[in-house]
Design an enzyme around this catalytic site. Structure first.
Site, short mmCIF file in Angstrom:
data_model
loop_
_atom_site.label_atom_id
_atom_site.label_comp_id
_atom_site.label_asym_id
_atom_site.label_seq_id
_atom_site.Cartn_x
_atom_site.Cartn_y
_atom_site.Cartn_z
N TYR A 103 -6.59 12.76 18.23
CA TYR A 103 -7.88 13.08 17.59
C TYR A 103 -8.43 11.84 16.87
CZ TYR A 103 -11.27 15.45 14.57
OH TYR A 103 -12.41 15.84 13.93
N LYS A 107 -11.87 9.61 17.67
CA LYS A 107 -12.91 9.49 16.65
C LYS A 107 -13.14 8.03 16.26
CE LYS A 107 -13.96 13.82 16.33
NZ LYS A 107 -15.32 14.30 16.58
N SER A 138 -12.65 25.01 11.06
CA SER A 138 -13.17 25.36 12.38
C SER A 138 -12.30 26.44 12.99
CB SER A 138 -13.24 24.13 13.28
OG SER A 138 -12.03 23.43 13.28
#
Length: 154
Positions: A103, A107, A138
Site C-alpha cells: 500500500y 501511494k 473504510s
C-alpha cells in the site's frame, strides 16, 4: 450549463478499459473540468506473506489506475488550457508503517507521479493537487476463508 448525472462503472484495476471509459465520458460531456482520483485499495500483512500477485493488484488500483485515467483525460485539459486534477492519496504516500509495504509503495509512487505532473502542467494552467489524509475508516470486504484477498480494504 447543467448536465444530468450519468453513471459509468469503472474498475480502476482494469487498466485496459480505462481509456474507453474516458472516451465515453468525453463524448458524453465534451470535457472534464475537475478529475478527482479517489479510488484505492489497501492490504495489511507482512511483506513475506503478501503475494506478488496482490502487490501488483494494489499497484494497479493505487498507481496505474489513477495515472492511466489522468493521462486519458489530460489531452482534453491541455487543449483547453484549463482543468483541475486531484489525487486523494494517503499519509502513507509520505511515510511507511509496518505491514503496509504494498500500500505505502503504491501511494509513494502516486505522489511522485503527481508531483512531477504538477510541475509539467503549470504552463497549461492546469492545477494538480495531492491530498494526503491520515487514516480513514473504510469498508472491509471479508471474502471466504483461504481467499488471498482476505485482507483487502476498499
Amino acid at each position: 450549463q447543467t448536465y444530468a448525472p450519468k453513471l459509468i462503472l469503472l474498475d480502476i484495476t482494469d487498466i485496459s478499459c480505462i481509456r474507453d471509459v474516458a472516451k465515453e465520458i468525453l463524448s458524453c460531456y465534451g470535457c472534464v473540468d475537475i478529475l478527482i482520483n479517489n479510488a484505492s485499495m489497501k492490504v495489511k500483512g507482512a511483506v513475506q506473506s503478501i503475494s506478488l500477485e496482490l502487490d501488483k493488484k494494489i499497484m494497479d488500483a493505487n498507481y496505474f489506475g489513477p495515472i492511466t485515467l489522468t493521462k486519458a483525460i489530460l489531452p482534453n485539459m491541455i487543449s483547453r488550457r484549463t482543468g483541475q486534477i486531484v489525487l486523494i492519496n494517503s499519509i502513507q504516500g509520505k511515510l511507511g508503517i509496518p505491514f503496509r509495504a504494498a500500500y505505502a509503495a503504491s501511494k509513494h509512487a502516486a505522489v511522485g507521479f503527481f508531483d512531477c505532473l504538477r510541475a509539467e502542467m503549470e504552463e497549461f494552467d492546469i492545477s494538480v493537487s495531492t491530498v494526503n489524509p491520515t487514516f480513514i475508516c473504510s469498508y472491509h470486504r471479508q471474502p471466504a476463508p483461504g481467499n488471498w484477498e482476505a485482507s483487502i480494504w476498499k
